[in-house]
Design an enzyme around this catalytic site. Sequence first.
Site, PDB file in Angstrom:
ATOM      1  N   LYS A 200      30.400 -73.756   7.819  1.00 23.23           N
ATOM      2  CA  LYS A 200      30.221 -74.879   6.893  1.00 23.23           C
ATOM      3  C   LYS A 200      28.787 -75.402   6.975  1.00 23.23           C
ATOM      4  CE  LYS A 200      31.878 -78.003  10.438  1.00 23.23           C
ATOM      5  NZ  LYS A 200      33.040 -78.049  11.310  1.00 23.23           N
TER       6      LYS A 200
ATOM      7  N   TYR B  99      -0.838 -93.087  10.144  1.00 20.63           N
ATOM      8  CA  TYR B  99      -0.504 -94.275   9.353  1.00 20.63           C
ATOM      9  C   TYR B  99      -0.302 -95.495  10.242  1.00 20.63           C
ATOM     10  CZ  TYR B  99       0.378 -91.610   5.053  1.00 20.63           C
ATOM     11  OH  TYR B  99       0.253 -90.847   3.938  1.00 20.63           O
TER      12      TYR B  99
HETATM   13  C1  LIG Z   1      33.307 -77.682  12.497  1.00 20.03           C
HETATM   14  C2  LIG Z   1      34.660 -77.391  12.889  1.00 20.03           C
HETATM   15  C3  LIG Z   1      34.939 -76.594  14.013  1.00 20.03           C
HETATM   16  C4  LIG Z   1      33.877 -76.081  14.937  1.00 20.03           C
HETATM   17  O1  LIG Z   1      33.485 -77.076  15.830  1.00 20.03           O
HETATM   18  P1  LIG Z   1      32.445 -76.776  17.003  1.00 20.03           P
HETATM   19  O2  LIG Z   1      32.453 -77.991  17.823  1.00 20.03           O
HETATM   20  O3  LIG Z   1      31.135 -76.556  16.336  1.00 20.03           O
HETATM   21  O4  LIG Z   1      32.928 -75.589  17.694  1.00 20.03           O
HETATM   22  C5  LIG Z   1      36.251 -76.277  14.261  1.00 20.03           C
HETATM   23  N1  LIG Z   1      37.247 -76.729  13.481  1.00 20.03           N
HETATM   24  C6  LIG Z   1      37.008 -77.514  12.408  1.00 20.03           C
HETATM   25  C7  LIG Z   1      38.157 -77.986  11.595  1.00 20.03           C
HETATM   26  C8  LIG Z   1      35.724 -77.876  12.079  1.00 20.03           C
HETATM   27  O5  LIG Z   1      35.502 -78.647  11.026  1.00 20.03           O
END
Ligand SMILES: *Cc1c(COP(=O)(O)O)cnc(C)c1O
Length: 848
Positions: free
Chosen positions: A516, A742
């Site tokens: 994702k 800045y």
């Molecule tokens: C992002 C996600 C993961 C992975 O999590 P990590 O901590 O990066 O291993 C697993 N399950 C779901 C539902 C997620 O959204």
Amino acid sequence: MVKHKDVNKINKTLRLSNFQQNSQQKNKAERAPMNYTVHQIAEITNAQIIGDKNLIIKNIAFDSRIIYSTKNAAFIAINTQKNSGEKFIESAIDRGITIIISEHHYPQFENITWIIVEDSVEFLQKLAKYHFENSSIKSIGITGSNGKTILKEWLYQCLWNEFPTVKSPKSFNSQIGLPLSLLQINNSHQLGIFEVGISKPNEMKNLENIFHPQIGLLTHIGTAHAANFESEEELIDEKIKLFKDSEVIIYNGDNALVSNKINKLYSSKKLISYGFKKENQVFIKNNISKDENIVVEYFGEVISFPAHQRDEATLTNALALITVLKELGIENQKIIEKINALKAVEMRLEAIEGSKNNIIINDSFNLDLDSLKTALQFLKEYNKSKKSLVLTDIVGVNSNSQELYEEVSELVNEQKFDSVFLIGDEISKFSDLFKSKTFTFINTQELVESKHLTEIENQIILLKGARKFEIEKLKDLLELRKHDTVLEINLNAILHNINYHKSLLKPSTKMMAMVKANAYGLGSYEISEFLQHHHIDYLGVAFVDEGVELRKKGITIPIVVMNPEQHSYDTVIQYNLEPEIYSFRVLELFYEAVQKSGYDKKYPIHIKLETGMHRLGFKDAELDQLSETLNNINVQVQSIFSHLSSSDVPTEKEFTLNQLKTFDKNSSYLIEKLNYTPIRHILNSSGITSYTHHQYDMVRIGIGMLGESPSSEIQKQLQSVVSFKTVISQISLVENGESVGYSRKYKTDHTTKIATVPVGYADGIPRLIGNQIGNFAVHKTLAPIVGNICMDMMMLNVDHIPNVKEGDTVTIFNAKPSLKEFAAYCKTITYEVLTSISPRVKRIYIKD
Ligand SMILES: *Cc1c(COP(=O)(O)O)cnc(C)c1O
């Protein structure tokens, strides 16, 4: 120990002068690889045959994805503790393989010849032993903790044009890798260089039984792999078993324990020690921190060479290299030339986004047959339909060029390139051998001027050349964005990290990779393509668009959408994505879309249970109604899952165990009510390492594959994947009392060396780490960010860093500062750092 003078005699057969130097005279038939009938192989290994026993096998493939050529090839389904290779028999047969070596027979495949073996690994080892013992090559066996692969590659680079040489292709698990490497030996080879790694007690005995090198090389012994051994002593004892039948042993004598053991056990053999200590027979005479040639003393003789990299590990490896080359009778002058040519030996392939939707694979570091094969294999991992190749003369070869280029053209012709561009006088003479549209050029400049390359669109272009042709110029020409700031992503490290997590799990447990948010900012397609190639079971994305992009680019494995939005259900179905269903509202709307679409099978969905995170999911009280609905509509619950809120927080263990308990109870209840059994999963990366027992049927890895773990113990086992880098644009001497940036937030209190670097908050560097909160590294030294961070630039104090100059590399994070340290500057977590890096930063994918 035998004195050096006497031993020279004993070991004459290994010397250069005694090698046949007439590979030119060998005809092609003799260059054949291993060559056995099915019948012979069954005899050698005690196996059963089903099918045609007279078929000839010249090649055994173990990876169904990189079957190079199916002619006279067999596929072996290797079963290990982690994996069953039998899953891939079908895909090997799809690719045209007709001989399968396997522990089980699958009669559903027709017209296949089977060699049925009791144990696939043992089979390979038996065959390899036979093959090795019946070859006449001289062999070098390399073992040790560190430096094995680099020494093997160096030796190969120095020796392949002296003798026809075979080597282990990659550094992979030796129990399987070594036999496969030995099977590469053909009867034109005169020298074999093989790496032998072990990680557990008693492994070497097995390997020594199949492979007994004449020259044994023991590299540095360190703590790598020491974990499975009781003591360093036990580790050394195990490693040096490899030298039982060796004639010469070359070892790092700086380790007193190693030195004692070898001298005690092998006193009758020729022993040569190298190292930093002057007691070694081969050592460095001068002070390496001075900027002068390195002077090596070899049995009283002196060899000196310029060295760019002067760290202890590199120089120790150089000593080992020199010792082996001397042992093979290479002259000093030639050794020096060969060492000089090793500069930047890192053999790695980079894949870069090109302009006009091309992908550029750049391997302009070196060119020999072996690296050409590797690069051609790498191409197969991309499913672009059209490809082109730029290839130069292979330089520095002694053998007959007709024969050499015939072999080159055979390899190239297998790949069906759209166009082939040949650079150099030699290779151009053989342009007729290439079947694609072929163009020839005297030098790289001529190709640049021809404008051929800039016309290429939507292809994958491989650049492969000997260093002197400088074809990296072409990379600059073809590259899409020209930024000094890059995010380098090491794909091998991702694979290592996945394998590490897999090693904790049962072999049958599936793995979903969470890609994702553009694969945590690293590039969703590139990472997914790589993971698909490496047989990940599922991909997980957050939104439908992310899944659609992957499908459009050719990702075919199952993709779960965690948060399918209301108006996207038609698209979910159109692109064969699998939704997470977390409420009755979503279930109803989605099922409406399924019915409307005319989809006539059960649509795969994934049910999310709420167990304590309080984000999305069905709650306890909803389960009865849920099961009833599910049983009445035409969907297939592919999996039931939940998500842990605090698997990375040790102090929340009790809460997490409660979440796990709720999941177990509720998922069991739901399964009971359905008349089939969907798979279950709940663990994310830190769940895999901390709550391994609760793996159910699948786990979902995310940050763990990127090399990050909250536990420092686990962190040590993982490899760093991401390197964020830029370069210094300008260095200024800012006078005492002047201000920088800045709002004049930084004022110097003496004349100060300040470096300007071309990254700013628009690249994803949070403005809050300016004013000496964050550091970047220059020459491995931390340099504080001074003044306010600008949109596209910022300034570093580099006053304490000697010899720093414009154009030098600046590390934003990688090893130092690490991603974790960088996240700490930003007062956030590594996830947010990665996903905040702006899309304008070029992503480069590296494979060793
Ligand atoms: C992002 C996600 C993961 C992975 O999590 P990590 O901590 O990066 O291993 C697993 N399950 C779901 C539902 C997620 O959204």
